[in-house]
Design a protein around this motif. Structure first.
Motif, PDB file in Angstrom:
ATOM      1  N   TYR A  73       0.742  -1.085   0.056  1.00 52.43           N
ATOM      2  CA  TYR A  73       0.047  -0.048  -0.017  1.00 52.43           C
ATOM      3  C   TYR A  73       1.051   1.278  -0.054  1.00 52.43           C
ATOM      4  CZ  TYR A  73      -3.411   3.494   1.738  1.00 52.43           C
ATOM      5  OH  TYR A  73      -4.020   4.613   2.014  1.00 52.43           O
ATOM      6  N   LEU A  74       1.995   1.393   0.919  1.00 45.76           N
ATOM      7  CA  LEU A  74       2.830   2.352   1.071  1.00 45.76           C
ATOM      8  C   LEU A  74       3.555   2.421  -0.493  1.00 45.76           C
ATOM      9  CD1 LEU A  74       4.761   2.779   4.258  1.00 45.76           C
ATOM     10  CD2 LEU A  74       2.966   4.327   3.314  1.00 45.76           C
ATOM     11  N   LEU A  75       4.124   1.625  -1.302  1.00 47.46           N
ATOM     12  CA  LEU A  75       4.610   1.554  -2.356  1.00 47.46           C
ATOM     13  C   LEU A  75       3.643   1.843  -3.610  1.00 47.46           C
ATOM     14  CD1 LEU A  75       7.204  -1.086  -1.878  1.00 47.46           C
ATOM     15  CD2 LEU A  75       7.505   1.158  -1.654  1.00 47.46           C
ATOM     16  N   ASN A  76       2.294   2.007  -3.265  1.00 49.34           N
ATOM     17  CA  ASN A  76       1.364   2.210  -4.555  1.00 49.34           C
ATOM     18  C   ASN A  76       1.708   0.977  -5.303  1.00 49.34           C
ATOM     19  OD1 ASN A  76       0.871   4.740  -3.599  1.00 49.34           O
ATOM     20  ND2 ASN A  76       2.506   5.641  -4.774  1.00 49.34           N
ATOM     21  N   LEU A  77       1.717  -0.273  -4.923  1.00 49.67           N
ATOM     22  CA  LEU A  77       1.699  -1.495  -5.826  1.00 49.67           C
ATOM     23  C   LEU A  77       0.263  -2.146  -5.844  1.00 49.67           C
ATOM     24  CD1 LEU A  77       5.320  -2.991  -4.566  1.00 49.67           C
ATOM     25  CD2 LEU A  77       4.394  -1.986  -6.708  1.00 49.67           C
ATOM     26  N   THR A  78      -0.462  -1.894  -4.935  1.00 47.64           N
ATOM     27  CA  THR A  78      -1.989  -2.693  -4.695  1.00 47.64           C
ATOM     28  C   THR A  78      -2.841  -1.666  -4.785  1.00 47.64           C
ATOM     29  OG1 THR A  78      -1.452  -3.023  -2.452  1.00 47.64           O
ATOM     30  CG2 THR A  78      -0.998  -4.812  -4.145  1.00 47.64           C
ATOM     31  N   PHE A  79      -4.274  -1.828  -5.168  1.00 40.87           N
ATOM     32  CA  PHE A  79      -5.285  -1.202  -5.197  1.00 40.87           C
ATOM     33  C   PHE A  79      -6.390  -1.698  -4.073  1.00 40.87           C
ATOM     34  CE2 PHE A  79      -5.388  -3.348  -8.944  1.00 40.87           C
ATOM     35  CZ  PHE A  79      -6.416  -4.151  -8.874  1.00 40.87           C
ATOM     36  N   THR A  80      -6.075  -2.920  -3.474  1.00 41.68           N
ATOM     37  CA  THR A  80      -6.784  -3.751  -2.706  1.00 41.68           C
ATOM     38  C   THR A  80      -5.879  -4.625  -1.881  1.00 41.68           C
ATOM     39  OG1 THR A  80      -8.552  -5.156  -2.139  1.00 41.68           O
ATOM     40  CG2 THR A  80      -7.202  -5.745  -4.195  1.00 41.68           C
ATOM     41  N   LYS A  81      -6.177  -5.116  -0.609  1.00 39.93           N
ATOM     42  CA  LYS A  81      -5.423  -5.865  -0.129  1.00 39.93           C
ATOM     43  C   LYS A  81      -5.673  -7.312  -0.180  1.00 39.93           C
ATOM     44  CE  LYS A  81      -8.490  -6.374   4.252  1.00 39.93           C
ATOM     45  NZ  LYS A  81      -8.584  -6.186   5.741  1.00 39.93           N
ATOM     46  N   PHE A  82      -4.475  -8.305   0.137  1.00 45.19           N
ATOM     47  CA  PHE A  82      -4.760  -9.734  -0.291  1.00 45.19           C
ATOM     48  C   PHE A  82      -5.223 -10.429   0.915  1.00 45.19           C
ATOM     49  CE2 PHE A  82      -0.781  -8.490  -2.869  1.00 45.19           C
ATOM     50  CZ  PHE A  82      -1.670  -8.269  -4.089  1.00 45.19           C
ATOM     51  N   ILE A  83      -6.211 -11.040   0.755  1.00 43.39           N
ATOM     52  CA  ILE A  83      -6.816 -11.855   1.760  1.00 43.39           C
ATOM     53  C   ILE A  83      -6.577 -13.226   2.245  1.00 43.39           C
ATOM     54  CG2 ILE A  83      -9.313 -12.270   2.545  1.00 43.39           C
ATOM     55  CD1 ILE A  83      -8.774  -9.633   2.116  1.00 43.39           C
ATOM     56  N   PRO A  84      -6.210 -13.828   3.483  1.00 47.63           N
ATOM     57  CA  PRO A  84      -5.749 -15.020   3.610  1.00 47.63           C
ATOM     58  C   PRO A  84      -6.739 -16.260   3.565  1.00 47.63           C
ATOM     59  CG  PRO A  84      -5.642 -13.841   5.588  1.00 47.63           C
ATOM     60  CD  PRO A  84      -6.268 -12.784   4.436  1.00 47.63           C
TER      61      PRO A  84
END
Length: 240
Positions: free
Chosen positions: A75-86
């Motif tokens: 998120y900090l690196l602007n690599l994702t627009f949603t989180k990954f779910i375990p």
């Protein structure tokens, strides 16, 4: 090789992009893909920090904690627009057959720098946890906690270089008392005298920008505001 594999779920194209480039990860947190189980790919989160764990339940708990950190870093690196779910965890049947950690280690990525940087800064570790568990949906309570860390680490003078003192006062007033923050406000009784409030999307962007400034200076890296994934998932991350 990695000992444990945590099933993860999310946007398929985004997950796939993390498996295409060796520098999109760290030995302390990486996404890998398995096409062997069926015609559909299975994506896993894994980490060398799980290799010393013997019990499945302990591995699951630790993997989930590491995935939160990984989500915060991305998120900090602007690599994702949603989180990954375990999901569930399983032992890697190919463990010890070959070593891929040495191969990946030659690629010193921003993810690797930030994943390992948390060992040097306790407060930074906490920021990653707070950001990683909610990602772009982070709420007022956690935003304010991060603000307190930033204020202590950077000082008011550096914060004033990011935005005006008036804007910071608007942020703290909204987070502390306002109707805008609702149940997420730090105090139960709203202050109706506070008229100049900050929308939460603006607050999220402000705190994220301040964190990025801190990280860039602390780890001597440059974070891109816009990253170009394949065209079908290209997004302007500056608006997230």
């Amino acid at each position: 090789m990695y000992k444990w594999l945590l099933d993860i779920y999310g946007n398929g194209s985004l997950l796939d992009s993390f498996t295409q480039f060796p520098n999109y990860g760290s030995d302390e947190g990486r996404i890998i893909v398995d096409y062997n189980l069926s015609e559909h790919p299975f994506y896993y989160f894994t980490s060398s920090l799980l290799n010393s764990v013997e019990q499945e339940s302990e591995a699951l708990d630790k993997a989930k904690e590491l995935l939160v950190i990984f989500n915060g870093v991305c998120y900090l690196l602007n690599l994702t627009f949603t989180k990954f779910i375990p999901g569930s965890i399983r032992p890697n049947i190919y463990y010890k057959q070959k070593s891929d950690i040495a191969f990946y280690a030659q690629f010193r990525s921003h993810i690797d720098i930030l994943m390992k940087g948390r060992h040097e800064h306790d407060n930074y570790h906490k920021v990653l946890r707070l950001m990683g568990r909610s990602h772009k949906n982070i709420q007022w309570m956690d935003l304010y906690k991060i603000y307190e860390i930033l204020k202590k680490k950077l000082g008011e003078q550096k914060l004033a270089q990011i935005t005006s003192k008036k804007n910071w006062n608007k942020f703290t007033g909204t987070a502390n008392f306002s109707i805008e923050a609702g149940d997420e406000a730090r105090h139960a009784i709203p202050n109706k005298d506070i008229k100049d409030t900050m929308p939460i999307d603006e607050a999220r962007k402000l705190i994220k920008t301040a964190c990025q400034n801190w990280v860039e200076e602390a780890f001597n890296i440059k974070i891109n505001n816009k990253l170009y994934f394949p065209e079908y998932i290209s997004l302007d991350f500056d608006n997230i």
